[in-house]
Design a protein around this motif. Structure first.
Motif, PDB file in Angstrom:
ATOM      1  N   GLY A   1       1.404  -0.698  -0.588  1.00 43.67           N
ATOM      2  CA  GLY A   1      -0.326  -0.022  -0.162  1.00 43.67           C
ATOM      3  C   GLY A   1       0.762   1.065   0.413  1.00 43.67           C
ATOM      4  O   GLY A   1       2.267   1.276  -0.508  1.00 43.67           O
ATOM      5  N   TYR A   2       0.199   2.360  -0.140  1.00 46.72           N
ATOM      6  CA  TYR A   2       0.578   3.516  -0.297  1.00 46.72           C
ATOM      7  C   TYR A   2       1.037   4.719   0.918  1.00 46.72           C
ATOM      8  O   TYR A   2       1.491   5.284   1.277  1.00 46.72           O
ATOM      9  CB  TYR A   2      -0.127   4.730  -0.998  1.00 46.72           C
ATOM     10  N   THR A   3       0.735   3.678   1.851  1.00 50.28           N
ATOM     11  CA  THR A   3       0.511   4.656   3.439  1.00 50.28           C
ATOM     12  C   THR A   3       1.601   4.273   4.748  1.00 50.28           C
ATOM     13  O   THR A   3       1.972   4.665   4.959  1.00 50.28           O
ATOM     14  CB  THR A   3      -0.447   4.329   4.633  1.00 50.28           C
ATOM     15  N   GLY A   4       3.009   2.886   3.944  1.00 53.29           N
ATOM     16  CA  GLY A   4       3.449   2.765   5.418  1.00 53.29           C
ATOM     17  C   GLY A   4       3.423   1.573   5.805  1.00 53.29           C
ATOM     18  O   GLY A   4       3.925   0.998   6.830  1.00 53.29           O
ATOM     19  N   GLU A   5       1.597   1.834   6.175  1.00 49.07           N
ATOM     20  CA  GLU A   5       1.413   0.514   6.924  1.00 49.07           C
ATOM     21  C   GLU A   5       0.944  -0.924   6.464  1.00 49.07           C
ATOM     22  O   GLU A   5       1.094  -1.207   5.290  1.00 49.07           O
ATOM     23  CB  GLU A   5       0.208   1.122   7.622  1.00 49.07           C
ATOM     24  N   ASP A   6       1.285  -1.782   6.953  1.00 47.27           N
ATOM     25  CA  ASP A   6       0.492  -2.790   6.738  1.00 47.27           C
ATOM     26  C   ASP A   6      -1.115  -2.503   6.281  1.00 47.27           C
ATOM     27  O   ASP A   6      -1.297  -2.040   6.483  1.00 47.27           O
ATOM     28  CB  ASP A   6       0.559  -4.018   7.287  1.00 47.27           C
ATOM     29  N   GLY A   7      -1.463  -3.501   5.200  1.00 47.67           N
ATOM     30  CA  GLY A   7      -2.559  -3.237   4.658  1.00 47.67           C
ATOM     31  C   GLY A   7      -2.357  -3.896   3.031  1.00 47.67           C
ATOM     32  O   GLY A   7      -2.237  -4.920   2.382  1.00 47.67           O
TER      33      GLY A   7
END
Length: 406
Positions: free
Chosen positions: A216-222
């Motif tokens: 993903g685009y946020t840096g979080e797991d996803g």
């Protein structure tokens, strides 16, 4: 915040603007809709959360983004790898099945036409699923069709996928929320076995089939989840029935990607910028850095320019991240604001993106600096509305990433 909203507006008229399969749901949830890349997209959901609250929610729980405006396509056939070898610097011949990577499409000068995700999957000959930016759909489609004509056109099939929505579920509780919906009776339906950069098909308890890529685009797991348009609304409502999941709009998506050090096409990337200048050297596979690699005699577009920049450091500017030194309230730097040396008179670079970082509680940004000024820890000034604010060059990402790599 007003400048953020303005940046997402465009000249698209109501007559030609497109709607995603979740448009009615966005309106039902009270979203502020804005034109973006030819689509009517949710900027934020003001009756649920403001921008900063939405940003924190994704960092702490799970946010659901509608990213159906992005272009999904499939490239398959016996000459597909020849095409990818020519238009990207990444070696996809070494990519295991169901795995993918970020890459870039390159023009003849080594400039970036678009950044995109390319995933290997079963299919005719060599087959790849591709996700590229909505705002570059026309350019990407035209470019690939033209490049295919230079090869064995009969052995490459390029197909746009029009019947699927794309949803992004991001945050530390994303896996838990999605796992509640997955039919776990099958041995292949185990999200724990899906690692960062992998994409596989899953069946939900209600029978809906989804294709899930972890990342993903946020840096979080996803996850980036493709689902048929006819099933998209039911699937989104199931996810939102979890109290840990809230809908998130473009405003928070932008500040999240900035904290994660991600590029935005049109800001950090364009047709005149090479992967080396964009600080994306890792996209240039080591097996592709020789004049004739082991997989094909085809060199990627702009090979001479890019390899000269890589080997001889002939680049004249490079992408960097910066953070305000003073944490006192001050306006964030924005696209095209100038960066100056300590003397405040020598212009050394330009800002490409900037925003408040809700996580760090200070302003951050990305930009390009001239050669000789890019060292991490260097301190300069950014000029915003005729005033100067001290900044420090920082290593990206600005906040730690939490990708699930097993």
């Amino acid at each position: 915040m007003l400048r953020t909203i303005k940046r997402f507006n465009s000249t698209v008229t109501s007559q030609n603007i497109k709607k995603t399969a979740l448009f009615n749901l966005h309106e039902e949830l009270g979203a502020k809709m804005v034109p973006f890349a030819g689509y009517s997209m949710p900027l934020l959901y003001p009756t649920l959360q403001n921008h900063v609250e939405s940003h924190h929610w994704v960092r702490q729980k799970a946010g659901l983004f509608d990213v159906s405006h992005m272009l999904q396509s499939k490239i398959s056939g016996d000459e597909t790898l020849s095409l990818l070898n020519k238009v990207t610097p990444t070696d996809f011949s070494l990519m295991p099945m169901y795995n993918g990577s970020l890459s870039v499409l390159l023009n003849s000068n080594g400039g970036i036409i678009d950044d995109l995700i390319i995933i290997r999957e079963p299919g005719e000959g060599d087959c790849f699923h591709v996700v590229s930016n909505a705002a570059r759909s026309k350019e990407v489609t035209t470019f690939l069709n033209e490049e295919i004509k230079t090869l064995n056109e009969s052995k490459i099939n390029f197909k746009i996928i029009n019947d699927e929505a794309l949803l992004a579920l991001q945050g530390p509780m994303a896996a838990e929320s999605l796992n509640k919906l997955v039919d776990s009776s099958g041995s292949k339906n185990d999200l724990k076995e899906l690692f960062f950069g992998q994409r596989k098909e899953f069946i939900l308890k209600n029978g809906i089939i989804v294709n899930v890529m972890r990342g993903g685009y946020t840096g979080e797991d996803g996850f980036e989840i493709a689902v048929k348009n006819n099933d998209a609304l039911a699937f989104a409502k199931l996810l939102l029935s979890d109290s840990n999941v809230k809908p998130i709009g473009l405003a928070a998506r932008d500040s999240l990607r900035l904290e994660a050090g991600m590029c935005l096409y049109g800001n950090e990337l364009d047709m005149t910028t090479t992967p080396v200048e964009a600080n994306l050297n890792w996209l240039i596979s080591k097996t592709r850095r020789v004049a004739t690699d082991n997989n094909s005699s085809i060199q990627f577009n702009g090979f001479s320019t890019i390899m000269d920049q890589l080997n001889n450091k002939s680049w004249t500017r490079r992408r960097i991240g910066f953070q305000y030194i003073d944490s006192k309230p001050s306006p964030a730097a924005r696209h095209n604001d100038k960066i100056f040396n300590q003397d405040k008179t020598t212009e050394i670079g330009i800002v490409t993106s900037g925003s408040i970082s809700p996580t760090l509680n200070t302003n951050i940004g990305q930009g390009y600096l001239k050669k000789g000024y890019t060292k991490t820890g260097n301190q300069y000034f950014v000029q915003v509305r005729k005033k100067f604010y001290p900044i420090e060059i920082k290593k990206m990402p600005f906040v730690p990433s939490h990708y699930y790599k097993g």
